[in-house]
Motif scaffolding. Structure first.
Motif, PDB file in Angstrom:
ATOM      1  N   ASP A 140       2.399 -14.827 -29.811  1.00 13.80           N
ATOM      2  CA  ASP A 140       2.302 -14.241 -28.191  1.00 13.80           C
ATOM      3  C   ASP A 140       3.512 -13.174 -28.368  1.00 13.80           C
ATOM      4  N   PHE A 141       4.853 -12.838 -28.976  1.00 12.09           N
ATOM      5  CA  PHE A 141       5.141 -11.890 -29.404  1.00 12.09           C
ATOM      6  C   PHE A 141       4.116 -10.982 -29.549  1.00 12.09           C
ATOM      7  N   ALA A 142       2.989 -10.713 -30.378  1.00 12.43           N
ATOM      8  CA  ALA A 142       2.609  -9.868 -31.520  1.00 12.43           C
ATOM      9  C   ALA A 142       1.887  -9.181 -30.215  1.00 12.43           C
ATOM     10  N   ARG A 143       1.054 -10.083 -28.950  1.00 13.66           N
ATOM     11  CA  ARG A 143       0.671  -9.725 -28.089  1.00 13.66           C
ATOM     12  C   ARG A 143       1.214  -8.698 -26.531  1.00 13.66           C
ATOM     13  N   LYS A 144       2.476  -9.076 -26.516  1.00 18.21           N
ATOM     14  CA  LYS A 144       3.717  -8.832 -25.825  1.00 18.21           C
ATOM     15  C   LYS A 144       4.077  -7.685 -26.510  1.00 18.21           C
ATOM     16  N   TYR A 145       4.364  -7.054 -27.504  1.00 19.45           N
ATOM     17  CA  TYR A 145       5.241  -6.592 -27.852  1.00 19.45           C
ATOM     18  C   TYR A 145       4.376  -5.889 -29.328  1.00 19.45           C
ATOM     19  N   PRO A 146       4.121  -4.334 -29.052  1.00 19.40           N
ATOM     20  CA  PRO A 146       3.167  -4.002 -29.883  1.00 19.40           C
ATOM     21  C   PRO A 146       3.457  -3.573 -31.216  1.00 19.40           C
ATOM     22  N   GLN A 147       5.229  -3.409 -30.838  1.00 18.99           N
ATOM     23  CA  GLN A 147       5.142  -3.053 -32.560  1.00 18.99           C
ATOM     24  C   GLN A 147       5.440  -4.215 -33.395  1.00 18.99           C
TER      25      GLN A 147
END
Length: 247
Positions: A140-147
């Motif tokens: 979920d973090f990867a989807r929200k924050y591309p970095q």
């Protein structure tokens, strides 16, 4: 604050900068694969933001005056935490002390993971997870924050994060010269080999491998939660450290 309302810079700082509990000046370092927990997204956000708000230290105090505040492990009746109890057995025996339930409980409540104490408890991988077979919430973090793309999969996270953390641990070992570094979880021995920088060999104890440089004894042992491993196994490892010819 919503559950995903966490600055990606906080996440990146935590991944790069948080290693565990205690002090690098400790005589005995215990190195595991990753922090446990992370059963809910709320817990993960709280842990990462809490670390950042406390100053983002590389090592934090584990006791009731630190991150252990309010934890049942640090208040009466001080139930023994399964993994910690086995690590404490190693430390007590290494010091030539008796490892009874009472002495282990006293060590856990008063000394474990404290600045200025005997032990330093660190983890190769920083993000908390219920087990190495699980990778909840981090995509979920990867989807929200591309970095944070590498959080999409555990394999990408490990390959992206581990090399820098291995280098940091190697540098800290060379700087502080702990008497013994005890790695737990023998299936991760390829990681332990990289951190130690010296070749492990079989010891006289079953399922224990050892290596040594001029200052430090390195031990690779079974995980405290491994099936069928008895308390006498950890007592014997502690005695091995006590009997080793080390500075």
């Amino acid at each position: 604050m919503s559950e995903l309302d966490l600055d990606p810079a906080v996440i990146g700082s935590y991944i790069q900068g948080f290693f565990g509990h205690g002090s690098y000046d400790a005589r005995y370092w215990f190195v595991g694969m990753e922090f446990g927990g992370g059963n809910t997204l709320e817990e993960i956000v709280s842990r990462l933001q809490g670390w950042y708000d406390r100053g983002g230290k590389e090592l934090e105090d584990l006791g009731p005056g630190g991150v252990g505040a309010g934890s049942r492990w640090f208040r009466p009746p001080y139930p023994l935490q399964r993994t910690w109890a086995k690590l404490i057995r190693v430390a007590l025996n290494a010091e030539g002390k008796s490892a009874t339930n009472d002495s282990i409980r006293a060590y856990q409540s008063d000394s474990l993971g404290r600045a200025g104490g005997l032990d330093c408890i660190v983890e190769l991988l920083p993000l908390p997870s219920p087990g190495l077979g699980r990778w909840n919430f981090y995509p979920d973090f990867a989807r929200k924050y591309p970095q944070l793309w590498y959080l999409a999969k555990r394999e990408a996270y490990t390959s992206h994060v581990a090399p820098a953390r291995i280098a940091r641990l190697q540098a800290r070992i060379l700087e502080h010269h702990p008497r013994a570094v005890i790695f737990y979880g023998s299936v991760y021995r390829h990681w332990w080999q990289q951190i130690a920088g010296v070749t492990f060999e079989r010891s006289n104890l079953e399922k224990v491998q050892v290596a040594k440089n001029d200052h430090t004894l390195f031990i690779s042992m079974q995980h405290p939660a491994a099936h069928g491993v008895t308390t006498s196994y950890f007592d014997a490892i502690g005695r091995m450290i006590a009997e080793a010819h080390l500075p």
